[in-house]
Write a protein that holds these residues in place. Structure first.
Motif, short mmCIF file in Angstrom:
data_model
loop_
_atom_site.label_atom_id
_atom_site.label_comp_id
_atom_site.label_asym_id
_atom_site.label_seq_id
_atom_site.Cartn_x
_atom_site.Cartn_y
_atom_site.Cartn_z
N SER A 99 55.37 33.11 -1.16
CA SER A 99 55.88 34.16 -0.29
C SER A 99 56.03 33.95 1.05
N PHE A 100 55.16 33.65 1.68
CA PHE A 100 54.99 33.23 3.09
C PHE A 100 56.42 31.66 3.03
N ASN B 220 58.39 31.01 0.99
CA ASN B 220 59.91 31.17 0.61
C ASN B 220 60.45 31.91 1.91
N GLU B 221 59.67 33.57 2.79
CA GLU B 221 60.15 33.63 3.82
C GLU B 221 60.72 32.84 4.90
N HIS B 222 59.85 31.26 5.71
CA HIS B 222 59.93 30.61 6.56
C HIS B 222 60.75 29.36 5.92
N GLU C 12 51.18 34.83 -2.60
CA GLU C 12 50.83 35.07 -0.68
C GLU C 12 51.61 33.96 0.05
N ALA D 105 55.76 29.36 12.17
CA ALA D 105 55.44 30.60 11.76
C ALA D 105 53.90 30.73 10.96
N ARG E 189 50.64 42.56 5.30
CA ARG E 189 51.05 41.51 3.98
C ARG E 189 50.73 40.46 3.27
N HIS E 190 50.37 39.94 3.75
CA HIS E 190 49.13 39.11 3.04
C HIS E 190 47.80 38.93 3.76
N LYS F 253 51.46 32.85 13.15
CA LYS F 253 50.81 34.56 12.23
C LYS F 253 49.34 33.80 12.18
#
Length: 96
Positions: A53-54, A56-58, A50, A65, A5-6, A69
């Motif tokens: 987004s990352f 916001n996801e964590h 990205e 994370a 996704r990134h 990753k």
């Protein structure tokens, strides 16, 4: 580490900000400058998106994370940053 996704994050952490980072420079500014020279402005914007987004996801586990990753032999801590502060600096440099 996979480009799922990134893909832009995969690219910069897999090729520039990894255990061989010193091939590109001795400062974050120098390394990011090399990345910018090698990639399009569109990619810079995609990378910023990205990162956002990352983050916001964590919201509660960003450091772990990121480490899980993008464990590429690079750590923001080695450069005196938290993951959040490093991402902010990276975005700032990409916008210059």
């Amino acid at each position: 580490m996979t480009p799922d996704r990134h893909p832009r994050m995969y690219e910069i952490f897999g090729a520039y900000l990894n255990q061989d980072y010193d091939r590109w420079g001795t400062t974050i500014r120098q390394i990011v400058s090399c990345y910018k020279e090698d990639s399009s402005r569109e990619y810079h914007h995609e990378l910023i998106n990205e990162i956002n987004s990352f983050v916001n996801e964590h919201p509660t586990d960003l450091d772990s994370a990121f480490e899980k990753k993008y464990d590429t032999g690079f750590s923001p801590k080695w450069w005196g940053y938290t993951t959040q502060a490093f991402f902010e600096e990276l975005k700032r440099l990409l916008r210059e």
